[in-house]
Design a protein around this motif. Structure first.
Motif, PDB file in Angstrom:
ATOM      1  N   ALA A  53       0.825  -1.206   0.000  1.00 54.03           N
ATOM      2  CA  ALA A  53       0.000   0.000   0.000  1.00 54.03           C
ATOM      3  C   ALA A  53       0.860   1.257   0.000  1.00 54.03           C
ATOM      4  CB  ALA A  53      -0.937  -0.002   1.208  1.00 54.03           C
ATOM      5  N   LEU A  57       0.574   4.455  -2.998  1.00 56.72           N
ATOM      6  CA  LEU A  57      -0.127   5.680  -2.600  1.00 56.72           C
ATOM      7  C   LEU A  57      -0.158   6.754  -3.701  1.00 56.72           C
ATOM      8  CD1 LEU A  57       0.700   6.288   1.166  1.00 56.72           C
ATOM      9  CD2 LEU A  57      -1.426   5.521   0.135  1.00 56.72           C
ATOM     10  N   ILE A  60      -2.732   5.717  -6.274  1.00 57.40           N
ATOM     11  CA  ILE A  60      -4.087   5.772  -5.728  1.00 57.40           C
ATOM     12  C   ILE A  60      -4.574   7.217  -5.648  1.00 57.40           C
ATOM     13  CG2 ILE A  60      -5.446   5.387  -3.637  1.00 57.40           C
ATOM     14  CD1 ILE A  60      -3.737   2.877  -3.148  1.00 57.40           C
ATOM     15  N   SER A  71      -4.437  10.674   1.162  1.00 62.50           N
ATOM     16  CA  SER A  71      -4.212   9.276   0.770  1.00 62.50           C
ATOM     17  C   SER A  71      -3.490   8.479   1.851  1.00 62.50           C
ATOM     18  CB  SER A  71      -3.423   9.220  -0.534  1.00 62.50           C
ATOM     19  OG  SER A  71      -2.084   9.653  -0.345  1.00 62.50           O
ATOM     20  N   TRP A  73      -4.415   7.970   4.662  1.00 60.83           N
ATOM     21  CA  TRP A  73      -5.391   7.180   5.417  1.00 60.83           C
ATOM     22  C   TRP A  73      -5.552   5.776   4.862  1.00 60.83           C
ATOM     23  CZ3 TRP A  73      -7.122   7.617  10.081  1.00 60.83           C
ATOM     24  CH2 TRP A  73      -7.071   8.867  10.707  1.00 60.83           C
ATOM     25  N   VAL A  74      -5.132   5.546   3.638  1.00 61.32           N
ATOM     26  CA  VAL A  74      -5.143   4.189   3.098  1.00 61.32           C
ATOM     27  C   VAL A  74      -4.206   3.291   3.913  1.00 61.32           C
ATOM     28  CG1 VAL A  74      -4.587   2.790   1.066  1.00 61.32           C
ATOM     29  CG2 VAL A  74      -5.744   4.986   0.793  1.00 61.32           C
ATOM     30  N   TYR A  78      -5.579   0.908   7.977  1.00 65.11           N
ATOM     31  CA  TYR A  78      -5.177  -0.495   8.132  1.00 65.11           C
ATOM     32  C   TYR A  78      -4.389  -0.687   9.426  1.00 65.11           C
ATOM     33  CZ  TYR A  78      -3.126  -5.013   6.722  1.00 65.11           C
ATOM     34  OH  TYR A  78      -2.744  -6.324   6.664  1.00 65.11           O
ATOM     35  N   CYS A 116     -11.727  -3.408  -1.290  1.00 65.71           N
ATOM     36  CA  CYS A 116     -10.674  -2.436  -1.617  1.00 65.71           C
ATOM     37  C   CYS A 116     -10.515  -2.312  -3.129  1.00 65.71           C
ATOM     38  CB  CYS A 116      -9.350  -2.863  -0.991  1.00 65.71           C
ATOM     39  SG  CYS A 116      -9.255  -2.696   0.811  1.00 65.71           S
ATOM     40  N   LEU A 122     -11.773   7.557  -2.375  1.00 65.78           N
ATOM     41  CA  LEU A 122     -10.757   7.404  -1.337  1.00 65.78           C
ATOM     42  C   LEU A 122     -11.405   7.086   0.006  1.00 65.78           C
ATOM     43  CD1 LEU A 122      -7.695   7.607  -0.714  1.00 65.78           C
ATOM     44  CD2 LEU A 122      -8.132   9.960  -0.009  1.00 65.78           C
ATOM     45  N   LEU A 125     -12.333   3.493   0.047  1.00 66.73           N
ATOM     46  CA  LEU A 125     -11.117   2.684   0.081  1.00 66.73           C
ATOM     47  C   LEU A 125     -10.532   2.659   1.490  1.00 66.73           C
ATOM     48  CD1 LEU A 125      -8.883   1.031  -1.229  1.00 66.73           C
ATOM     49  CD2 LEU A 125      -7.778   3.174  -1.921  1.00 66.73           C
ATOM     50  N   ALA A 126     -10.495   3.811   2.161  1.00 68.53           N
ATOM     51  CA  ALA A 126      -9.981   3.862   3.525  1.00 68.53           C
ATOM     52  C   ALA A 126     -10.841   3.014   4.465  1.00 68.53           C
ATOM     53  CB  ALA A 126      -9.918   5.306   4.019  1.00 68.53           C
ATOM     54  N   ARG A 129     -10.043  -0.542   3.790  1.00 66.68           N
ATOM     55  CA  ARG A 129      -8.730  -0.868   4.360  1.00 66.68           C
ATOM     56  C   ARG A 129      -8.828  -1.073   5.875  1.00 66.68           C
ATOM     57  NH1 ARG A 129      -3.961  -2.538   2.821  1.00 66.68           N
ATOM     58  NH2 ARG A 129      -2.774  -0.862   3.813  1.00 66.68           N
TER      59      ARG A 129
END
Length: 471
Positions: A53, A57, A60, A71, A73-74, A78, A116, A122, A125-126, A129
């Motif tokens: 990940a 970044l 993404i 980003s 936070w992706v 997790y 995901c 975003l 996605l977060a 994740r």
């Protein structure tokens, strides 16, 4: 001497049929090997997703039209979910058995990986994740407990050595895998590849993972909430303080950590198997092993966050060269881990860990004292020294942690192993941020010097186990 036969509760596979090999010195039987494959695949996927990940970044952020700062936070979602839920899942493993927690976590991780891959924004996605981190927490909280059920005590070092090997390999190849996938496909495929692999691991583990006798300790959801709050806000406070954020952003999570931690200790007082295993921490060997792990992984965090800045900004290496140079450390860790695991079955883990972390301390010092324009071979050799020291510590320390806890608390001990690793790495990363804030352009070398000190602390803690008797 052969180990005594495993009890029925520790037999791999379905509850009524398969039995462990009669002679443990001849290795695991087919069922146990498939179970080990399922465990290691689950651990590998969780480790790989931490590494890939970071590399993805920029892609993404560009594809989802998100600012680079957002980003992050992706990655953060997790990590926070994993740290917050490790101990609750470990306690649940003691209550219902590690097999159920592992299989549930693996299934959840696989579904979250699909989410995901399909996330259109975003924010979604977060969130996905975070769900993926929940699955990873369940996997990592009980994986060593399951390995303990597969291997007799006389060969436990080999089992944890295999676990350390997989973690090292997947950690090493993570950035390379991400780069290769991104060169031929879009970023969603980084998460989509987890789906078939996760299903394969579920297939291996469904009939072969070992069963154990559940312990009627009870599971308190409120204690789980206090545990999650304590450790997630602790990580947040460390990061905010290291980056010198405005004081409210440090004081608020720090206050929540203190209050939630106090409520956690009050809530679990007198419990026979507390979620935060303070009873295990009263065992000198277990406490010293946890301190050894925290120190070693803090050193790793200091090194792996500061080295890219040092290599690119000070030595003016390009990102590709930096990735290949840094891979020397985890590759040597992966090579050393099984060897160290076998040695730990015959020699005191305190001695092996002390030697390994002393070597790591020397390697960190050598990196901090690098000349202004070091040659590639010189740099790689110093990284290899660090990797050898770290690899020599890891497997013996895992064995010591599991051996110093009673069998009925195997899941709790396994959860503390993962918590010590993630907390140590987060503390090391926060230390790098602080070194940059205080030292400017010299921050990277300062962080490497600090890593020399944390490794030396770990060596001292490990060696102290030689003079401590298990209660």
């Amino acid at each position: 001497m052969s180990a005594p036969p495993a009890s029925p509760s520790a037999r791999p596979g379905p509850a009524h049929s398969p039995t462990p090999p009669e002679d443990p010195d001849h290795g695991l039987d087919r069922s146990a090997l498939l179970a080990l494959a399922a465990i290691l695949m689950g651990v590998g996927l969780g480790t790989l997703d931490t590494a890939i990940a970071n590399t993805a970044l920029p892609a993404i952020a560009h594809d989802l039209n998100a600012p680079p700062a957002a980003s992050i936070w992706v990655v953060n979602a997790y990590q926070l979910a994993t740290v917050a839920l490790l101990l609750p899942f470990a306690a649940l493993g003691d209550r219902i058995g590690p097999r159920r927690v592992f299989m549930g976590g693996l299934a959840f991780f696989t579904l979250a990986s699909l989410a995901c891959a399909l996330a259109p924004t975003l924010t979604l996605l977060a969130l996905a994740r975070g769900l993926q981190g929940m699955g990873a927490a369940a996997i990592m909280s009980v994986n060593i407990a399951l390995i303990r059920l597969l291997y007799p005590a006389s060969r436990l070092g080999r089992g944890v050595g295999m676990n350390a090997l997989v973690v090292g390999v997947f950690f090493a190849v993570g950035p390379t895998v991400a780069s290769l996938v991104l060169s031929v496909a879009d970023w969603p495929w980084l998460f989509a590849i987890n789906v078939p692999l996760g299903l394969l691991a579920l297939g291996f583990g469904w009939r072969t993972l070992p069963h154990s006798t559940p312990r009627d300790h009870g599971f308190d959801p409120l204690t789980a909430v206090f545990t999650a709050l304590t450790f997630s806000t602790l990580i947040g406070a460390l990061g905010a303080a290291a980056q010198q954020e405005p004081w409210p952003l440090v004081a608020i999570p720090a206050s929540v950590t203190v209050v939630a931690g106090a409520l956690l200790l009050w809530r679990q007082a007198g419990h026979p198997a507390p979620m935060l295993p303070v009873d295990l921490l009263r065992r000198p060997l277990f406490a010293l092993s946890v301190l050894t792990a925290l120190s070693a992984f803090a050193t790793q965090g200091l090194a792996f966050v500061s080295l890219p800045f040092f290599l690119e900004q000070v030595l003016h290496r390009n990102p590709v060269d930096t990735g290949f140079l840094m891979s020397a450390w985890p590759v040597v860790v992966a090579a050393a881990a099984p060897f160290a695991g076998r040695l730990s079955d015959r020699h005191p883990p305190g001695l092996l860990g002390g030697i390994g972390l002393a070597v790591l301390s020397g390697g960190m010092l050598s990196l901090a004292l690098l000349p202004e324009q070091p040659g590639t071979l010189d740099l790689v050799l110093r990284l290899c020294v660090c990797g050898a020291g770290f690899g020599f510590f890891q497997s013996p320390n895992l064995r010591a942690l599991m051996s110093s806890a009673p069998p009925e608390r195997a899941s709790g001990a396994s959860g503390m192993i993962a918590l010590a690793r993630l907390t140590g790495q987060a503390s090391g990363a926060a230390g790098v941020a602080l070194c940059f804030a205080l030292g400017g352009t010299h921050g990277a070398k300062t962080a490497l010097a600090v890593g020399c000190g944390t490794a030396a602390l770990g060596a001292a803690a490990s060696t102290a186990r030689l003079f401590t008797r298990q209660r």
